[in-house]
Each structure stands twice: as C-alpha cells, then as structure tokens.
Design an enzyme around this catalytic site. Structure first.
Site, PDB file in Angstrom:
ATOM      1  N   LYS A 144       0.738  21.053  -5.437  1.00  0.00           N
ATOM      2  CA  LYS A 144       1.091  21.423  -4.060  1.00  0.00           C
ATOM      3  C   LYS A 144      -0.161  21.774  -3.263  1.00  0.00           C
ATOM      4  O   LYS A 144      -0.318  21.389  -2.109  1.00  0.00           O
ATOM      5  CB  LYS A 144       2.086  22.598  -4.065  1.00  0.00           C
ATOM      6  CG  LYS A 144       3.477  22.188  -4.529  1.00  0.00           C
ATOM      7  CD  LYS A 144       4.420  23.353  -4.776  1.00  0.00           C
ATOM      8  CE  LYS A 144       5.753  22.835  -5.326  1.00  0.00           C
ATOM      9  NZ  LYS A 144       6.718  23.873  -5.665  1.00  0.00           N
TER      10      LYS A 144
ATOM     11  N   GLN B 135       6.592  30.371  -6.367  1.00  0.00           N
ATOM     12  CA  GLN B 135       7.017  29.378  -7.360  1.00  0.00           C
ATOM     13  C   GLN B 135       8.062  29.978  -8.296  1.00  0.00           C
ATOM     14  O   GLN B 135       7.890  31.084  -8.813  1.00  0.00           O
ATOM     15  CB  GLN B 135       5.797  28.865  -8.143  1.00  0.00           C
ATOM     16  CG  GLN B 135       6.095  27.715  -9.081  1.00  0.00           C
ATOM     17  CD  GLN B 135       6.515  26.419  -8.378  1.00  0.00           C
ATOM     18  OE1 GLN B 135       6.176  26.189  -7.220  1.00  0.00           O
ATOM     19  NE2 GLN B 135       7.268  25.582  -9.057  1.00  0.00           N
TER      20      GLN B 135
ATOM     21  N   ASP C  73      10.413  26.971   1.746  1.00  0.00           N
ATOM     22  CA  ASP C  73      11.196  26.499   0.599  1.00  0.00           C
ATOM     23  C   ASP C  73      12.706  26.563   0.867  1.00  0.00           C
ATOM     24  O   ASP C  73      13.495  26.006   0.105  1.00  0.00           O
ATOM     25  CB  ASP C  73      10.908  27.414  -0.607  1.00  0.00           C
ATOM     26  CG  ASP C  73      10.211  26.686  -1.725  1.00  0.00           C
ATOM     27  OD1 ASP C  73      10.238  25.454  -1.743  1.00  0.00           O
ATOM     28  OD2 ASP C  73       9.637  27.374  -2.584  1.00  0.00           O
TER      29      ASP C  73
HETATM   30  N1  GUN Z   1      10.537  25.462  -9.026  1.00  0.00           N
HETATM   31  C1  GUN Z   1      11.015  24.202  -9.194  1.00  0.00           C
HETATM   32  N2  GUN Z   1      11.148  23.587  -7.992  1.00  0.00           N
HETATM   33  C2  GUN Z   1      10.742  24.473  -7.062  1.00  0.00           C
HETATM   34  C3  GUN Z   1      10.654  24.415  -5.648  1.00  0.00           C
HETATM   35  O1  GUN Z   1      10.970  23.424  -4.982  1.00  0.00           O
HETATM   36  N3  GUN Z   1      10.161  25.555  -5.059  1.00  0.00           N
HETATM   37  C4  GUN Z   1       9.826  26.657  -5.752  1.00  0.00           C
HETATM   38  N4  GUN Z   1       9.377  27.714  -5.080  1.00  0.00           N
HETATM   39  N5  GUN Z   1       9.914  26.739  -7.059  1.00  0.00           N
HETATM   40  C5  GUN Z   1      10.374  25.649  -7.711  1.00  0.00           C
END
Ligand code: GUN
Length: 292
Positions: free
Chosen positions: A54, A98, A121
């Site tokens: 990311k 995350q 998110d």
């Molecule tokens: N863990 C797995 N997919 C995601 C996501 O799209 N965002 C976040 N914050 N954690 C994740």
C-alpha cells in the site's frame, strides 16, 4: 461458453493512473498533497506485506505515506491515542488501521476513533451503518468490495434486478459486498459456513462473489451459465512443481467455472490489485474533500 477473463490488474492500473493525474492536478492548483497514514500493530507477516504494498502504491501515485508501527502488546489507549493524533494532523487525509488487530484489542473501538472524514477504508461504524441504510450514503466504502463492484461493471454485468449471491459474511469483504450489491438494486443472498444447499443457491446467481477462504470450493457446476463470477479468495495449495512449494488459487475452481460463466476474475490478477487501487482513489477523494 468460455468466459471473458476480467483483468483486475489492468483495471487497477487505469485507476491508479487516474488517481496519480488527479493528485498532480490538485497539487498544481495549490491544493494539498494527499497523505495516507498506515497503522500496523503487531507482527502478522501478511499484514506487513499488505502495508508495504500500500505504501509503495502511494508513492507511485504521488500520495504521501505516513507509517506507524506499534508492538503486538500495545495497549488500547496507545492505539486509539495514535489514531486521535492522526485525526488532528492536517497532512493526513486518510487513516488505515491494518486488520486484523492482535488479540485483546477492541477493533470496533479503534475503528470508531477514526475521524469519518479520514476513514478511507470505510470501516467506521457510521460509514458501515450508512452503507446498510436506504437513502444514506457513506463517505467511503470498504476497498475490496468496492473493487468487486467496479470489476462487475467493467465486465458489463447488469446489477439492477440481478440475483446476486455472496459467499462469506466477513466485515471486510462479504457483508459490505452484499450491502453494495443491494445499493445497486440487486437481490442478494448471503451464504456462509452454515448455509444449506450451497451449490443450488450459487447455481441461481447471475452474479456470484466468492469470499469464503476455501480453496476452489465453488465448482464449475455451482455456476449458472452466463453468470459473472468474482473470486476474492487467495489460498495457498501445496504444489511441488513450484519453486516455493505452493501455488495460489481462489475460492472458485477457475478452470471449471470459466467454461460456464460469462466472465470471471482470475487469481492472482483479479480482485487483489483492486483493493489498493480503490484505497488510493479514496485517499485522493479524502484530500479533495478536505480542501476549503
Ligand atoms: N485486512 C485485509 N484487508 C484489509 C483492508 O482492506 N483494510 C484493512 N485496514 N485491513 C485489511
């Protein structure tokens, strides 16, 4: 029928290029450079990999990446305190915590601490609540499900009035994907580990989103001829012919399903790349929203 293969990598690339252009335009016009704060708690190896990807994607799109790592034994106060600091930081337009968080932390309370204007998110209870309600619009929606809808539209699926089946009810993918499909006026069935007659239910789907985390569970004869199939699964299966000893497969038996479906996403190269593309897009929009 042999299905069209939906090239998520290509679609994601187009979105990322669009975001990079929008960022440069915004900056050239005197706006802020968008900033995404990533918060990584603990040492889950997959989470570390995802966050690294990311951050790299942010750099390529001209988005500032502000990274914070906390140890697995960080207290609830510490994590929420960091989020509140980031809420106040004008250089931070999006905050990504995350998931999953280490055991013992209250995930909902952490997500609730994020300013909804920075919730790129889309996991804040207010944004999810608005997604679940008629006539309400969340500021942001979860990235992977948003990517699924984008791919369905790109592939030419008609969502309005379609029978859609979502396999899996996770907070991150299954449930928000189902809610997004309802917003698109599809008729949605959510299936999960206790669902009876899974194969028959899937066979009725004009649109099938598989996000259940079981390698190649959806067989070719579970797919309605002409259906649009989106495979969110990323599963490792042992494979001695590969140097690393495994290969990645989705939740759908791709070779079987592609003989039946109208269009299908591959694994890898389908939904995976879309999550990051949608995150960058949300961060750019968050910065745009923050402009006076
Ligand atoms: N863990 C797995 N997919 C995601 C996501 O799209 N965002 C976040 N914050 N954690 C994740």
């Amino acid at each position: 029928m042999t299905a069209a293969i939906i090239d998520g990598k290509q679609v994601a690339e187009e979105i990322r290029e669009g975001v990079a252009k929008a960022v440069e335009k915004m900056v050239a016009e005197g706006g802020p450079r968008p900033g995404l704060a990533t918060v990584l708690v603990g040492d889950n190896p997959a989470s570390h990999t995802y966050v690294r990807m990311k951050r790299k994607a942010c750099a390529e799109a001209g988005i500032e990446s502000i990274h914070h790592e906390l140890p697995a034994d960080a207290t609830q106060e510490k994590v929420e305190g960091l989020v509140r600091e980031l809420n106040k930081d004008p250089k931070v337009h999006g905050i990504l915590v995350q998931l999953p968080l280490p055991a013992g932390l209250d995930e909902e309370a952490v997500l609730r601490a994020i300013d909804i204007e920075k919730d790129v998110d889309g996991f804040h209870p207010i944004n999810i609540g608005r997604l679940a309600q008629k006539g309400r619009d969340p500021l942001f929606v979860p990235c992977t499900p948003a990517g699924c809808i984008k791919l369905l539209k790109k592939a030419g699926a008609k969502l309005e009035g379609a029978k859609a089946v979502v396999l899996g009810r996770s907070n991150i993918v299954g449930m928000p994907a189902a809610l997004l499909l309802v917003k698109e006026n599809a008729t949605v069935t959510i299936c999960h580990s206790r669902t009876k007659n899974l194969a028959e239910t899937c066979r009725e789907a004009d649109v099938l989103i598989a996000a259940i985390g079981r390698a190649e569970m959806v067989r070719g004869d579970w797919v309605k001829p002409g259906a649009y199939v989106i495979d969110v699964g990323i599963n490792r299966v042992d494979d001695d012919t590969k140097k690393r000893g495994y290969r990645l497969v989705g939740d759908v038996a791709f070779e079987e399903a592609k003989e039946v479906a109208a269009a299908i996403t591959p694994v890898p190269g389908g939904v995976g790349p879309m999550t990051i593309a949608m995150l960058l897009d949300a961060t750019q929009r968050a910065a745009q929203r923050a402009m006076p």
